[in-house]
Design a protein around this motif. Structure first.
Motif, PDB file in Angstrom:
ATOM      1  N   ASN A  99       0.951  -1.132   0.079  1.00  0.00           N
ATOM      2  CA  ASN A  99       0.056   0.054   0.068  1.00  0.00           C
ATOM      3  C   ASN A  99       0.861   1.064   0.049  1.00  0.00           C
ATOM      4  N   PHE A 100       0.314   2.307  -0.233  1.00  0.00           N
ATOM      5  CA  PHE A 100       0.887   3.453  -0.154  1.00  0.00           C
ATOM      6  C   PHE A 100       0.557   4.523   0.856  1.00  0.00           C
ATOM      7  N   GLU A 101       0.052   4.000   1.954  1.00  0.00           N
ATOM      8  CA  GLU A 101      -0.260   4.668   3.357  1.00  0.00           C
ATOM      9  C   GLU A 101       0.745   4.654   4.079  1.00  0.00           C
ATOM     10  N   TYR A 102       0.691   5.840   4.993  1.00  0.00           N
ATOM     11  CA  TYR A 102       1.572   5.919   6.260  1.00  0.00           C
ATOM     12  C   TYR A 102       0.959   4.978   7.288  1.00  0.00           C
ATOM     13  N   GLY A 103       1.970   4.638   7.945  1.00  0.00           N
ATOM     14  CA  GLY A 103       1.445   3.684   9.191  1.00  0.00           C
ATOM     15  C   GLY A 103       1.471   2.019   8.626  1.00  0.00           C
ATOM     16  N   LEU A 104       1.596   1.226   9.595  1.00  0.00           N
ATOM     17  CA  LEU A 104       1.710  -0.237   9.025  1.00  0.00           C
ATOM     18  C   LEU A 104       0.113  -0.734   9.203  1.00  0.00           C
ATOM     19  N   LYS A 105      -0.556  -0.806   8.287  1.00  0.00           N
ATOM     20  CA  LYS A 105      -1.927  -1.272   8.238  1.00  0.00           C
ATOM     21  C   LYS A 105      -2.078  -2.845   8.518  1.00  0.00           C
ATOM     22  N   THR A 106      -3.009  -3.285   9.320  1.00  0.00           N
ATOM     23  CA  THR A 106      -3.116  -4.634   9.357  1.00  0.00           C
ATOM     24  C   THR A 106      -4.296  -5.375   8.892  1.00  0.00           C
ATOM     25  N   THR A 107      -5.217  -4.640   8.026  1.00  0.00           N
ATOM     26  CA  THR A 107      -6.248  -5.307   7.451  1.00  0.00           C
ATOM     27  C   THR A 107      -6.152  -5.411   6.042  1.00  0.00           C
ATOM     28  N   PRO A 108      -6.643  -6.421   5.560  1.00  0.00           N
ATOM     29  CA  PRO A 108      -6.369  -6.701   3.997  1.00  0.00           C
ATOM     30  C   PRO A 108      -6.798  -5.523   3.181  1.00  0.00           C
ATOM     31  N   ASP A 109      -8.159  -4.924   3.648  1.00  0.00           N
ATOM     32  CA  ASP A 109      -8.635  -3.813   2.635  1.00  0.00           C
ATOM     33  C   ASP A 109      -7.840  -2.708   2.533  1.00  0.00           C
ATOM     34  N   ARG A 110      -6.805  -2.372   3.418  1.00  0.00           N
ATOM     35  CA  ARG A 110      -6.065  -1.352   3.241  1.00  0.00           C
ATOM     36  C   ARG A 110      -4.953  -1.590   2.355  1.00  0.00           C
ATOM     37  N   TYR A 111      -4.550  -2.834   1.867  1.00  0.00           N
ATOM     38  CA  TYR A 111      -3.821  -3.067   0.849  1.00  0.00           C
ATOM     39  C   TYR A 111      -4.130  -3.010  -0.817  1.00  0.00           C
ATOM     40  N   LYS A 112      -3.587  -2.615  -1.634  1.00  0.00           N
ATOM     41  CA  LYS A 112      -3.931  -2.280  -2.823  1.00  0.00           C
ATOM     42  C   LYS A 112      -3.699  -3.607  -3.778  1.00  0.00           C
ATOM     43  N   ASN A 113      -2.416  -3.793  -3.784  1.00  0.00           N
ATOM     44  CA  ASN A 113      -1.834  -4.903  -4.827  1.00  0.00           C
ATOM     45  C   ASN A 113      -1.336  -6.127  -3.845  1.00  0.00           C
ATOM     46  N   TRP A 114      -1.796  -7.248  -4.586  1.00  0.00           N
ATOM     47  CA  TRP A 114      -1.476  -8.589  -4.016  1.00  0.00           C
ATOM     48  C   TRP A 114      -0.573  -9.345  -4.940  1.00  0.00           C
ATOM     49  N   GLY A 115       0.405 -10.360  -4.199  1.00  0.00           N
ATOM     50  CA  GLY A 115       0.908 -11.353  -4.949  1.00  0.00           C
ATOM     51  C   GLY A 115      -0.144 -12.496  -5.155  1.00  0.00           C
ATOM     52  N   GLN A 116       0.297 -13.584  -5.645  1.00  0.00           N
ATOM     53  CA  GLN A 116      -0.445 -14.800  -6.005  1.00  0.00           C
ATOM     54  C   GLN A 116      -0.335 -15.668  -5.062  1.00  0.00           C
ATOM     55  N   GLY A 117       0.580 -15.504  -3.994  1.00  0.00           N
ATOM     56  CA  GLY A 117       0.502 -16.437  -2.912  1.00  0.00           C
ATOM     57  C   GLY A 117       1.586 -17.474  -2.909  1.00  0.00           C
ATOM     58  N   THR A 118       2.150 -18.192  -1.794  1.00  0.00           N
ATOM     59  CA  THR A 118       2.663 -19.226  -1.868  1.00  0.00           C
ATOM     60  C   THR A 118       2.538 -20.107  -0.398  1.00  0.00           C
ATOM     61  N   GLN A 119       2.396 -21.400  -0.674  1.00  0.00           N
ATOM     62  CA  GLN A 119       1.907 -22.325  -0.034  1.00  0.00           C
ATOM     63  C   GLN A 119       2.781 -22.767   1.100  1.00  0.00           C
ATOM     64  N   VAL A 120       2.579 -22.703   2.495  1.00  0.00           N
ATOM     65  CA  VAL A 120       3.331 -23.154   3.489  1.00  0.00           C
ATOM     66  C   VAL A 120       2.588 -24.130   4.201  1.00  0.00           C
TER      67      VAL A 120
END
Length: 124
Positions: A99-120
């Motif tokens: 995201n481009f926001e100040y502060g470290l957000k902890t909810t998914p809705d505050r993040y704009k771009n996502w990767g495809q994920g990696t399975q652990v």
């Protein structure tokens, strides 16, 4: 537009360590943060950790404090999540997001771009 590509997931035994990576590709990502989230089957996506892109300040979910470390390699534009003392409950698809926001957000809705994920997957 920020592009994110995760890698490094796999199958490990409980108690083991694993490092996953997120390569951040952008020409203009000069502020904001990168977060790691995870999603287990049948559960909501949950916050794991975040790091400020410039200050490199960090924030962690209580469930991973003391076991996981988030850090970045500026030369490689890569954010890492070092996971130790893994538990079966850590099993999930891990996503990085920006995201481009100040502060470290902890909810998914505050993040704009996502990767495809990696399975652990952590076996008992």
């Amino acid at each position: 537009q920020v592009q994110l590509v995760e890698s490094g997931g796999g199958l490990v035994q409980a108690g083991a360590s694993l490092r996953i990576s997120c390569v951040v590709s952008t020409r203009t990502f000069s502020n904001g943060a990168i977060g790691w989230f995870r999603q287990a089957p049948g559960k909501e996506r949950e916050f794991v950790a975040a790091i400020g892109w410039i200050r490199e300040n960090t924030n962690y979910a209580d469930s991973v404090k003391g076991r996981f470390t988030i850090f970045k390699d500026n030369a490689k534009n890569t954010v890492f999540l070092q996971m130790s003392s893994l538990k079966p409950g850590d099993t999930a698809v891990y996503y990085c997001a920006s995201n481009f926001e100040y502060g470290l957000k902890t909810t998914p809705d505050r993040y704009k771009n996502w990767g495809q994920g990696t399975q652990v997957t952590v076996s008992s």
